[in-house]
Write a protein that holds these residues in place. Structure first.
Motif, PDB file in Angstrom:
ATOM      1  N   ALA A  54      29.126  29.785  21.413  1.00 40.14           N
ATOM      2  CA  ALA A  54      29.819  30.919  22.030  1.00 40.14           C
ATOM      3  C   ALA A  54      30.342  31.878  20.971  1.00 40.14           C
ATOM      4  O   ALA A  54      30.328  33.099  21.148  1.00 40.14           O
ATOM      5  N   SER A  55      30.808  31.331  19.841  1.00 38.13           N
ATOM      6  CA  SER A  55      31.312  32.176  18.755  1.00 38.13           C
ATOM      7  C   SER A  55      30.187  33.022  18.173  1.00 38.13           C
ATOM      8  O   SER A  55      30.359  34.215  17.909  1.00 38.13           O
ATOM      9  N   VAL A  56      29.030  32.404  17.961  1.00 38.16           N
ATOM     10  CA  VAL A  56      27.892  33.159  17.433  1.00 38.16           C
ATOM     11  C   VAL A  56      27.460  34.232  18.430  1.00 38.16           C
ATOM     12  O   VAL A  56      27.216  35.387  18.060  1.00 38.16           O
ATOM     13  N   GLU A  57      27.367  33.856  19.697  1.00 36.41           N
ATOM     14  CA  GLU A  57      26.951  34.832  20.715  1.00 36.41           C
ATOM     15  C   GLU A  57      27.937  36.002  20.782  1.00 36.41           C
ATOM     16  O   GLU A  57      27.533  37.158  20.927  1.00 36.41           O
ATOM     17  N   ARG A  58      29.222  35.725  20.666  1.00 38.58           N
ATOM     18  CA  ARG A  58      30.227  36.790  20.683  1.00 38.58           C
ATOM     19  C   ARG A  58      30.029  37.734  19.496  1.00 38.58           C
ATOM     20  O   ARG A  58      30.120  38.949  19.621  1.00 38.58           O
ATOM     21  N   GLY A  59      29.723  37.152  18.328  1.00 40.65           N
ATOM     22  CA  GLY A  59      29.490  37.987  17.157  1.00 40.65           C
ATOM     23  C   GLY A  59      28.278  38.888  17.316  1.00 40.65           C
ATOM     24  O   GLY A  59      28.277  40.050  16.891  1.00 40.65           O
ATOM     25  N   VAL A  60      27.233  38.357  17.960  1.00 37.64           N
ATOM     26  CA  VAL A  60      26.034  39.161  18.203  1.00 37.64           C
ATOM     27  C   VAL A  60      26.337  40.273  19.210  1.00 37.64           C
ATOM     28  O   VAL A  60      25.961  41.427  19.025  1.00 37.64           O
ATOM     29  N   ALA A  61      27.020  39.917  20.304  1.00 38.29           N
ATOM     30  CA  ALA A  61      27.316  40.891  21.347  1.00 38.29           C
ATOM     31  C   ALA A  61      28.199  42.017  20.841  1.00 38.29           C
ATOM     32  O   ALA A  61      28.052  43.170  21.252  1.00 38.29           O
TER      33      ALA A  61
END
Length: 439
Positions: A17-24
């Motif tokens: 979720a942290s990685v996805e948030r950074g991408v978004a």
């Protein structure tokens, strides 16, 4: 590309979720390298297995890809909501969006004119009148029409079929360069896009054979108006591709005729003598308007059952209100005349730009459809250079897997007089940047 974003979390779920948030949020750009598994595990105080599970989940959802010794990186087209084309800067002429000219789009049917039968789905998921209209639309082009179905747009149908037919990690043969949303969709489904080179006649048979031998289980192709290259199947090319596909009868062939009614060349379909798995898809976005999220498809019996079975479990059916609106437009004489004028006008505008570029020694591709592809050595230099002249065109990177660089120009709203100025400005930009052209 090193990252400067602090990945956090103590479980596979919170790390992903942290990685996805950074991408978004844009903190992790496409191509950004994620830390090696063991290093990130040490930094977060978790086991390497926890990080590996997080990365596996991100790969399955199309947010990251693994490049062997190159490690894990953010996907070129990460499957998150922030994945959008660049905004058109104020004051620029938009030739990047690929939208039809509003002057050639019909007015939608007012709700008061819809029949009461359109407000109930109990009789059938598809209006019989629209089914017959679709058969009458497809049959003259040689597409088998025994089995037809509807969807909420071409991408909706293609995505549903690929998710039913394939599993994450499976390979799909994709046009290169090809339609960027389809390339993104394949990644988002956790599938692997295998590039198939195209030319003015569409997919190249040798490249398709290579992709099939590499394990591709589905093929997505455009028989005409190919986006962005503008190619269309010749009779000889269609026959050659059909011969290649007969070598792999279990492969699903998805034929995307996205701009059918406004494409100025005949359809040479692969489905006419198809004996295996196939679907021919048409949408109305390019000639009735993008707000009509509707597509029709003809297919074999197995594909029909699998598509409609999955549709039943999600939206259930395509709105009958929408279906009757589409039926009213498809059978309206005024709309048909408007579409005919659009087809002729788009052909004139595309031909004018290709000719003007060629007259200045600039090779361009666009034998059908609404787009022109111009090979360049440096996409950024050309895009930024044309921006200084007031034009906004699409860099080819979003359309390419392994093809050479280029830019896409949408010609739907480009008058012939504008084509003269654009071609002159294009030549000036190349002179200023000393960019060189490839074949």
């Amino acid at each position: 590309m090193a990252i400067h974003y602090g990945i956090s979390g103590t479980s596979a779920r919170t790390i992903s979720a942290s990685v996805e948030r950074g991408v978004a949020e844009g903190a992790l750009a496409p191509g950004a390298a994620l830390p090696p598994v063991r290093r990130l595990a040490d930094e977060l105080g978790v086991s390497p297995g926890t990080v590996a599970t997080a990365y596996k989940e991100l790969r399955a959802r199309g947010i990251v890809v693994t490049r062997g010794r190159g490690g894990t990186v953010v996907a070129p087209a990460p499957a998150v909501a922030s994945r959008r084309p660049p905004k058109v800067p104020p004051g620029l002429r938009d030739l990047a969006g690929g939208h039809p000219d509003p002057a050639f789009l019909p007015a939608l049917v007012p709700p008061s004119r819809l029949s009461s039968g359109a407000r109930s789905h109990r009789s059938a998921p598809r209006l019989p009148g629209l089914e017959e209209a679709v058969r009458g639309w497809l049959r003259p082009d040689g597409v088998p029409v025994e089995h037809v179905t509807f969807a909420h747009g071409a991408l909706d149908l293609v995505g549903r079929l690929l998710s039913v037919e394939l599993r994450p990690g499976d390979a799909v043969a994709m046009e290169d360069p090809g339609y960027h949303h389809l390339l993104d969709l394949v990644t988002a489904l956790g599938l692997r896009g295998v590039p198939v080179a195209v030319d003015d006649e569409g997919m190249r048979p040798d490249a398709l054979r290579q992709a099939l031998r590499a394990g591709a289980r589905a093929v997505v192709c455009s028989p005409r108006g190919q986006n962005p290259y503008g190619g269309c199947f010749s009779a000889r090319r269609r026959d050659a591709l059909a011969a290649v596909l007969r070598e792999e009868p279990d492969v699903l062939v998805v034929e995307n005729d996205h701009a059918s009614a406004v494409t100025d060349v005949p359809l040479r379909t692969l489905t006419a003598d198809a004996g295996g798995r196939w679907v021919h898809v048409r949408t109305v976005s390019k000639f009735l308007g993008a707000d009509l999220r509707w597509a029709a498809a003809a297919c074999d019996a197995t594909t029909l059952a699998r598509h409609d079975g999955r549709l039943l479990l999600t939206s259930g059916w395509v709105s009958h209100l929408l279906q009757e609106t589409v039926l009213g437009l498809l059978t309206d004489d005024g709309t048909r005349a408007l579409v005919s004028r659009a087809r002729e006008t788009y052909a004139e505008r595309r031909t004018a730009l290709v000719w003007e570029l060629g007259a200045r020694g600039l090779p361009a591709h666009g034998v059908s459809g609404m787009n022109v592809w111009v090979p360049v050595a440096d996409e950024s230099a050309v895009v930024n250079g044309l921006r200084s002249y007031g034009w906004w065109v699409a860099a080819g990177a979003r359309f390419r897997l392994s093809a050479r660089p280029g830019v896409r120009i949408s010609v739907a709203a480009l008058e012939p007089a504008d084509a003269v100025r654009l071609a002159s400005d294009f030549a000036a930009v190349l002179g200023e940047s000393e960019a060189t052209y490839g074949g």
